[in-house]
Scaffold this motif. Structure first.
Motif, short mmCIF file in Angstrom:
data_model
loop_
_atom_site.label_atom_id
_atom_site.label_comp_id
_atom_site.label_asym_id
_atom_site.label_seq_id
_atom_site.Cartn_x
_atom_site.Cartn_y
_atom_site.Cartn_z
N MET A 113 0.92 -1.07 0.09
CA MET A 113 -0.41 -0.05 -0.26
C MET A 113 0.80 0.72 0.00
SD MET A 113 -3.53 -1.01 -0.31
CE MET A 113 -4.26 0.05 1.52
N VAL A 114 0.21 2.26 -0.37
CA VAL A 114 0.80 3.44 -0.80
C VAL A 114 0.46 4.72 -0.18
CG1 VAL A 114 1.70 5.51 -2.05
CG2 VAL A 114 1.85 3.41 -3.62
N LYS A 115 1.21 5.46 1.30
CA LYS A 115 -0.18 6.41 1.91
C LYS A 115 0.65 7.48 1.56
CE LYS A 115 -0.73 6.95 7.16
NZ LYS A 115 -0.25 6.89 8.03
N LEU A 116 -0.22 8.85 1.44
CA LEU A 116 0.12 10.06 1.04
C LEU A 116 -1.15 10.46 2.20
CD1 LEU A 116 1.36 10.90 -1.82
CD2 LEU A 116 -1.28 11.32 -2.61
N GLU A 117 0.19 11.26 2.74
CA GLU A 117 -0.25 12.12 3.57
C GLU A 117 0.43 13.90 3.70
OE1 GLU A 117 0.42 10.92 8.44
OE2 GLU A 117 2.36 10.06 7.22
N PHE A 118 -0.94 14.55 3.42
CA PHE A 118 -0.89 16.03 3.21
C PHE A 118 -1.35 16.66 3.18
CE2 PHE A 118 -4.76 15.92 0.91
CZ PHE A 118 -5.55 14.29 0.67
N HIS A 119 -1.14 17.96 4.24
CA HIS A 119 -1.91 19.21 4.77
C HIS A 119 -2.63 19.44 4.55
CE1 HIS A 119 1.93 20.80 6.40
NE2 HIS A 119 2.94 20.53 5.72
N ASP A 120 -4.23 19.37 5.21
CA ASP A 120 -5.25 20.46 4.80
C ASP A 120 -5.17 21.88 4.63
OD1 ASP A 120 -7.24 21.72 5.77
OD2 ASP A 120 -7.98 20.90 7.70
N PRO A 121 -5.74 22.15 3.79
CA PRO A 121 -5.64 23.72 3.18
C PRO A 121 -6.48 24.58 3.39
CG PRO A 121 -6.62 22.28 1.94
CD PRO A 121 -6.59 21.89 3.01
N SER A 122 -7.16 24.40 4.74
CA SER A 122 -8.01 25.30 5.14
C SER A 122 -7.59 26.67 5.65
CB SER A 122 -9.41 24.54 5.17
OG SER A 122 -8.91 23.86 6.94
N GLY A 123 -6.57 26.28 6.25
CA GLY A 123 -6.22 27.65 7.28
C GLY A 123 -7.13 27.60 8.70
N ALA A 124 -5.64 27.39 10.23
CA ALA A 124 -6.45 27.48 11.13
C ALA A 124 -7.10 28.54 10.82
CB ALA A 124 -5.18 27.60 12.09
#
Lengths: 445, 97
Positions: free
Chosen positions: B1-12
């Protein structure tokens, strides 16, 4: 409305009573108001926000797939279902990709630029880098994006209203200084559209739009009521063709903001439309006739009751006229200057008050918040802005004389910002040459 | 399995203060309107005023022009000061479209 309350520091929720749009039109049936009066009363008495009060985290997301391609598809699907996409493929903002983009910053990643209106998402350098990563950007683009965000945030813009309005203004970012060429911004043929040899504008503008939507809350039909929304995939980000300026003409940033020639800067105009003006003559006009006819045609396009431009009548701009460099040079040879061109366009785009009245335009002038603008109703013919210098005139476009381009504005102000680049910027440019091929003019088709 | 992690782009988001507490009842209260004078507010808000006055004994509902009106004025500190000075218990804001 939820954006608006969020933007002032409340949980993004509000006691609202909503009706179909028909009820808000002249002569509408208001029966539903009485039928649903209890909802108003409840909003004042029993309503409670259903949200938890703190929404502070910006977590990492994760998807898994049998292959990288499958994971990429799932990531794009997740971004769309969370309402963070624009319909085109996105690069997921992985940690490594964002860290790479952040090499382009002269400021720390946690540096706060402000709260993105109207939703109020906290906008840091990292937030910009995430958007730029998603938009397919590169590190050397980041300084321009950051400066553009700073310019948008200037209070004089009333950016919260520009984000939410039905009129669909979009940021048009004019870049001056050597950085334009260095990072492959287009200033020539097709500069407001796609160009594989000069791809920076599309990525920077798309990143700005993603910030506007995802951090600022300008989601179509919810956070932005832009009825048509043209130019909103990538906004407009381009460089003025400073090498194409006729002798004695100044760069836009010098004229408008007083920056010394050679300063890397952005200048943001909020435009709400793009119009092609066929400027060149078709028969045997003399050079003087060709220039003058073209000037009249440009003024004729500008002579329109663009009531959205009232917001910038005193201090902003009615729009941006783009002259191709060959046109600017020919006109300069005939004695036209930037000043005389603006004065001609201003004088000859005035609208007779009789035409304003038949279009119902005076009512919008009467309710304008600015007393200077309200006073303008006494003027007949009515000038489309206070003074000629309000008109933004830039030299850019392909080396061809037939057309000019008029971007009508909804721009309460025109804000400039100096672009800050990191000390390692030359290295980033060298990396771009390695990745994209030589960026010099001699290497291009 | 390939896991792709990335940022939530919505800002705090930063919630700095809570929503105003609601009123226990509207009876005997003082209510105001903040109007942008758009989207038929000039017709709707007077209707609401009438209904409130009919349905709640002792209520005082200020005229719709008690405060400055218009999009450019309703969000100003000056208007906020006038609202506070008028001693209302609650306001209704309209109209958005």
């Amino acid at each position: 409305m939820k954006n608006a309350v969020s933007g002032i520091g409340l949980a993004p929720d509000a006691a609202m009573v909503t009706f179909p749009i028909r009820m808000f039109l002249p002569g509408s049936d208001l029966t539903a108001l009485a039928e649903r009066k209890r909802e108003f009363y409840d909003g004042l008495t029993s309503w409670r926000s259903s949200l938890v009060p703190a929404v502070n985290a910006s977590p990492m997301l994760a998807v898994e797939g049998e292959s990288y391609e499958e994971a990429l598809v799932k990531a794009n699907n997740l971004l769309l279902t969370n309402l963070w996409g624009d319909g085109l493929p996105l690069w997921p903002a992985t940690k490594s990709r964002v860290d790479w983009i952040l090499r382009g910053s002269a400021l720390p990643r946690e540096h706060v630029l402000g709260k993105f209106p109207p939703r109020g998402g906290i906008t840091t350098i990292e937030t910009c880098a995430i958007a730029l990563a998603m938009a397919g950007g590169r590190p050397e683009y980041l300084p321009v994006l950051v400066a553009a965000v700073e310019a948008c945030f200037d209070p004089a813009n009333g950016f919260d209203q520009l984000q939410a309005t039905s009129g669909a203004p979009f940021p048009a970012v004019i870049v001056n200084g050597p950085i334009g060429k260095q990072i492959r911004l287009n200033s020539g043929f097709g500069l407001l559209g796609p160009d594989p040899q000069r791809p920076a504008g599309a990525s920077i503008g798309r990143a700005l739009r993603l910030l506007q939507q995802n951090v600022g809350g300008a989601l179509p039909g919810v956070g932005t009521m832009a009825i048509f929304g043209a130019m909103r995939y990538t906004n407009a980000v381009f460089a003025e063709d400073e090498e194409g300026l006729p002798p004695g003409w100044q760069p836009h940033a010098t004229q408008r903001h007083g920056y010394a020639p050679g300063t890397n800067s952005v200048s943001v105009v909020f435009a709400s439309g793009v119009t092609n003006v066929r400027r060149r003559g078709a028969k045997k006009e003399s050079p003087e006739e060709d220039a003058l006819n073209g000037m009249w045609r440009m003024a004729d396009f500008m002579r329109a009751p663009n009531l959205a431009a009232l917001a910038g009548w005193e201090k902003g701009t009615p729009g941006m006229m783009m002259l191709a460099p060959i046109v600017a040079r020919r006109m300069a040879e005939l004695g036209w200057t930037q000043k005389s061109i603006r004065e001609f366009l201003w004088e000859n785009s005035k609208i007779p008050m009789e035409q304003m009245r038949r279009a119902g335009a005076p009512a919008w002038i009467e309710i304008d918040a600015n007393p200077v603008t309200r006073d303008s109703i006494k003027l007949d013919p009515w000038p489309i802005c206070l003074k000629p210098d309000n008109i933004v005139l830039v030299v850019a476009g392909g080396g061809h004389p037939t057309h000019s381009y008029w971007l009508q504005a909804h721009s309460p102000s025109v804000q400039g910002r100096v672009i800050r680049v990191p000390e390692t910027f030359e290295r980033l440019l060298a990396d771009a040459d390695r990745d994209l091929g030589c960026g010099e003019d001699v290497c291009r088709v | 399995m390939v896991k792709l992690e990335f940022h939530d782009p919505s800002g705090a988001l930063e919630v700095t203060h809570p929503h105003a507490p609601r009123l226990a009842s509207l009876e005997g209260k003082r209510i105001g309107f903040i109007s942008n004078e758009q989207w038929q507010a000039y017709r709707m808000l007077p209707l609401l005023k009438e209904m409130l006055e009919q349905d709640f004994p002792g209520i005082t509902v200020l005229p719709i022009d008690a405060y400055p009106q218009g999009n450019a004025l309703i969000g100003t500190e000056e208007t906020a000061g006038l609202v506070k000075k008028s001693g209302v218990d609650a306001v209704i804001v309209g109209n958005a479209a």
